[in-house]
Scaffold this active site. Structure first.
Site, PDB file in Angstrom:
ATOM      1  N   ALA A  24      -1.636  -4.205  -1.178  1.00 17.52           N
ATOM      2  CA  ALA A  24      -0.738  -4.213  -0.022  1.00 17.52           C
ATOM      3  C   ALA A  24      -1.585  -3.993   1.219  1.00 17.52           C
ATOM      4  O   ALA A  24      -2.406  -3.074   1.266  1.00 17.52           O
ATOM      5  CB  ALA A  24       0.305  -3.110  -0.151  1.00 17.52           C
ATOM      6  N   GLU A  25      -1.377  -4.824   2.207  1.00 18.71           N
ATOM      7  CA  GLU A  25      -2.114  -4.705   3.464  1.00 18.71           C
ATOM      8  C   GLU A  25      -1.210  -4.106   4.531  1.00 18.71           C
ATOM      9  O   GLU A  25       0.007  -4.260   4.490  1.00 18.71           O
ATOM     10  CB  GLU A  25      -2.600  -6.081   3.915  1.00 18.71           C
ATOM     11  CG  GLU A  25      -3.575  -6.710   2.956  1.00 18.71           C
ATOM     12  CD  GLU A  25      -4.083  -8.055   3.439  1.00 18.71           C
ATOM     13  OE1 GLU A  25      -3.621  -8.541   4.493  1.00 18.71           O
ATOM     14  OE2 GLU A  25      -4.952  -8.611   2.769  1.00 18.71           O
TER      15      GLU A  25
END
Length: 77
Positions: free
Chosen positions: A29-30
């Site tokens: 997840a960014e």
């Protein structure tokens, strides 16, 4: 409203982490900015995260130097 409070956002996260898990892949997840986001992503099965919660953007050379000093890197189990 936090993006992770939206049902469609959670559905997408679950779909991606489920697919990744089924294929034996890690999911990243960014843009993680808060502890609340981190906790929710971990609960949903996300295996890796990156974002301002851990570090501001930096040049690749600086990141490589940082990774050579493991005691300075914040890890999340």
């Amino acid at each position: 409203m936090n993006e992770l409070d939206r049902p469609k956002s959670i559905a997408i996260i679950r779909a991606v982490t489920g697919l990744g898990g089924s294929l034996g892949m890690k999911t990243t997840a960014e843009g993680v900015e808060t502890e609340q986001q981190l906790q929710k992503l971990k609960e949903e099965g996300c295996t890796e995260v990156q974002g301002f919660l851990f570090s501001k953007p930096m040049p690749a050379v600086r990141a490589a130097l940082l990774l050579q000093r493991p005691g300075d890197v914040k890890a999340v189990a």
